[in-house]
Design a protein around this motif. Structure first.
Motif, short mmCIF file in Angstrom:
data_model
loop_
_atom_site.label_atom_id
_atom_site.label_comp_id
_atom_site.label_asym_id
_atom_site.label_seq_id
_atom_site.Cartn_x
_atom_site.Cartn_y
_atom_site.Cartn_z
N MET A 1 -4.98 11.44 -5.30
CA MET A 1 -3.98 10.57 -5.00
C MET A 1 -4.08 9.17 -5.72
O MET A 1 -5.34 8.64 -5.72
CB MET A 1 -3.92 10.21 -3.41
CG MET A 1 -2.63 9.29 -3.10
SD MET A 1 -2.86 8.97 -1.47
CE MET A 1 -3.98 7.27 -1.28
N PRO A 2 -3.07 8.83 -6.53
CA PRO A 2 -2.94 7.24 -7.10
C PRO A 2 -3.05 6.47 -5.97
O PRO A 2 -2.41 6.77 -4.73
CB PRO A 2 -1.82 7.51 -7.65
CG PRO A 2 -1.28 8.75 -7.60
CD PRO A 2 -1.68 9.48 -6.64
N ALA A 3 -3.88 5.22 -5.98
CA ALA A 3 -3.96 4.10 -4.82
C ALA A 3 -4.22 3.04 -5.49
O ALA A 3 -5.06 2.92 -6.26
CB ALA A 3 -5.36 4.86 -4.15
N GLY A 4 -3.59 2.20 -4.78
CA GLY A 4 -3.55 0.59 -4.99
C GLY A 4 -3.42 -0.18 -3.79
O GLY A 4 -2.87 0.51 -2.65
N MET A 5 -3.81 -1.50 -3.76
CA MET A 5 -3.35 -2.46 -2.69
C MET A 5 -3.11 -3.75 -2.87
O MET A 5 -3.43 -3.99 -4.26
CB MET A 5 -4.71 -2.30 -1.73
CG MET A 5 -5.32 -1.40 -1.20
SD MET A 5 -6.81 -1.52 -0.26
CE MET A 5 -7.69 -2.30 -1.33
N GLY A 6 -2.43 -4.33 -2.30
CA GLY A 6 -2.18 -5.78 -2.28
C GLY A 6 -1.78 -6.58 -1.07
O GLY A 6 -1.51 -5.79 0.06
N TRP A 7 -1.72 -7.94 -0.94
CA TRP A 7 -1.03 -8.39 -0.06
C TRP A 7 -0.08 -9.47 -0.46
O TRP A 7 -0.36 -10.24 -1.49
CB TRP A 7 -2.40 -9.08 0.78
CG TRP A 7 -2.11 -9.71 2.02
CD1 TRP A 7 -1.36 -8.74 2.98
CD2 TRP A 7 -2.15 -10.98 2.62
NE1 TRP A 7 -1.24 -9.65 4.29
CE2 TRP A 7 -1.88 -10.99 3.90
CE3 TRP A 7 -2.83 -12.01 2.10
CZ2 TRP A 7 -2.00 -12.10 4.70
CZ3 TRP A 7 -2.85 -13.29 2.93
CH2 TRP A 7 -2.74 -13.25 4.14
N HIS A 8 0.94 -9.59 0.28
CA HIS A 8 2.17 -10.29 0.00
C HIS A 8 2.49 -11.53 0.74
O HIS A 8 3.59 -11.38 1.67
CB HIS A 8 3.46 -9.35 -0.43
CG HIS A 8 4.52 -9.94 -1.01
ND1 HIS A 8 5.05 -11.21 -0.68
CD2 HIS A 8 5.29 -9.17 -1.90
CE1 HIS A 8 6.10 -11.33 -1.75
NE2 HIS A 8 6.16 -10.22 -2.44
N LEU B 1 9.46 0.18 -5.27
CA LEU B 1 9.17 -1.31 -5.01
C LEU B 1 8.22 -1.56 -3.69
O LEU B 1 8.43 -0.85 -2.75
CB LEU B 1 10.44 -2.06 -4.48
CG LEU B 1 10.41 -3.65 -4.56
CD1 LEU B 1 9.71 -4.33 -5.71
CD2 LEU B 1 11.50 -4.24 -4.20
N HIS B 2 7.10 -1.77 -4.20
CA HIS B 2 6.05 -2.57 -3.04
C HIS B 2 5.37 -1.38 -2.24
O HIS B 2 4.95 -1.61 -1.24
CB HIS B 2 6.45 -3.51 -2.26
CG HIS B 2 6.66 -4.85 -3.10
ND1 HIS B 2 5.96 -4.96 -4.13
CD2 HIS B 2 7.40 -5.85 -3.04
CE1 HIS B 2 6.29 -6.41 -4.50
NE2 HIS B 2 7.07 -6.94 -3.95
N GLY B 3 5.60 0.08 -2.57
CA GLY B 3 4.92 0.92 -1.77
C GLY B 3 5.58 1.17 -0.28
O GLY B 3 6.10 0.38 0.23
N PRO B 4 5.52 2.35 0.37
CA PRO B 4 6.06 2.37 1.74
C PRO B 4 5.20 2.10 2.83
O PRO B 4 6.14 2.18 3.86
CB PRO B 4 6.10 3.93 1.91
CG PRO B 4 5.14 4.29 0.99
CD PRO B 4 4.96 3.56 -0.13
N VAL C 1 0.61 -1.09 -0.01
CA VAL C 1 0.07 0.07 -0.03
C VAL C 1 0.99 1.24 0.08
O VAL C 1 2.07 1.30 0.75
CB VAL C 1 -1.05 -0.17 1.35
CG1 VAL C 1 -0.18 0.06 2.68
CG2 VAL C 1 -2.00 1.18 1.21
N PRO C 2 0.90 2.22 -0.81
CA PRO C 2 -0.51 2.34 -1.60
C PRO C 2 -0.49 2.10 -3.09
O PRO C 2 -1.23 2.56 -4.05
CB PRO C 2 -0.83 3.96 -1.66
CG PRO C 2 0.68 4.36 -1.37
CD PRO C 2 1.44 3.14 -0.52
N TYR C 3 0.35 0.97 -3.31
CA TYR C 3 0.66 0.35 -4.67
C TYR C 3 1.72 -0.77 -4.48
O TYR C 3 2.20 -1.06 -3.32
CB TYR C 3 1.31 1.51 -5.56
CG TYR C 3 2.75 1.61 -5.29
CD1 TYR C 3 3.78 0.95 -5.71
CD2 TYR C 3 3.19 2.96 -4.53
CE1 TYR C 3 5.17 1.41 -5.35
CE2 TYR C 3 4.23 3.19 -4.30
CZ TYR C 3 5.28 2.52 -4.83
OH TYR C 3 6.62 2.95 -4.41
#
Length: 268
Positions: A132-139, A70-73, A39-41
């Motif tokens: 704000m650009p925004a996306g999510m994911g889970w790793h 890489l992978h958002g802060p 998050v947020p990408y």
């Protein structure tokens, strides 16, 4: 540890994710274990730049992916514990704009367990005064040496620096896709991971998690990552409806859920 799930296993059964213990580590060189929020990408933004609302914004590059990010802060900051019950756990992140991400946002993770399921609900809200650009994911790092089986309909080919081409292709031979070291997939409804001793984990997700990354960085684990957009989505010369490149207005939020069903011979 950046909002990480440290251990995930079936009582009396195998580890579902590679276990890790709480410890300090360099935030840009994290343990390859457990599961953490994206998050947020997710993944990379080319040349540490993102195009938002006609504005090109430069970010700090990641040392493991120079010149890209890489992978958002979000997973490099401490999260705050909220609800903590026997089968529910909530944590949140209030992010203040900085060189890694020049927008304020709030992110949340809500974990809920049943006898055979883990359900994670994630959200990210734009708390700044501009779009704000925004996306999510889970790793997650699944404790599996087997190939993942998914019903994804599309593959986004990528270059050697892990940035996708601005094209997608139909998945013609599923077996070939699942055995790739890294695959950016789209149009999936489930992904199944084989676990030791006859157990398995089946992952599903709600909208907007329409994309899936499958990555094997080590033979001992496999990463199966539900995400809301294709990597580098905001910088691709494609409509946002194809890439998942959301632009949140002030006060708007993105929200979705991920579910993992554990099955095995002992309980169906």
């Amino acid at each position: 540890m950046g909002g990480r799930l440290l251990e995930f296993r079936r009582k009396g059964g195998p580890h579902i994710a590679i276990p890790t213990e709480a410890h300090s580590f360099e935030s840009t060189n994290w343990p390859r274990a457990g599961a953490y929020p994206l998050v947020p990408y997710h993944n990379r933004l080319a040349d540490a730049t993102i195009v938002a609302g006609g504005e090109s914004v430069h970010l700090r590059s990641h040392p493991a992916a120079v010149p890209h990010t890489l992978h958002g802060p979000g997973h490099t900051r401490p999260w705050t514990v909220g609800t903590h019950d026997a089968n529910r756990f909530t944590m949140s992140l209030g992010y203040a704009a900085d060189d890694d991400w020049p927008w304020d946002f709030r992110a949340e993770q809500h974990f809920e367990l049943s006898e055979t399921n883990l359900r994670l609900t994630m959200s990210v809200e734009n708390c700044s005064g501009r779009p704000m650009p925004a996306g999510m994911g889970w790793h997650p790092y699944f404790a599996s040496r087997e190939a993942v089986v998914s019903d994804a309909g599309y593959l986004w080919p990528h270059r050697s620096d892990y940035l996708p081409d601005a094209t997608r292709v139909a998945v013609a031979e599923e077996d070939g896709v699942v055995r790739m070291a890294t695959a950016y997939l789209e149009g999936w409804t489930k992904a199944k991971v084989a676990l030791p001793h006859g157990f398995s984990a089946t992952m599903k997700a709600s909208s907007p998690f329409g994309f899936l990354v499958v990555h094997r960085g080590d033979p001992a684990h496999i990463c199966v990552e539900p995400v809301t957009h294709v990597a580098n989505a905001w910088n691709l010369s494609l409509p946002s409806s194809q890439t998942g490149a959301v632009l949140l207005q002030p006060g708007e939020a993105l929200k979705g859920s991920i579910e993992i069903l554990i099955s095995g011979s002992s309980y169906g």
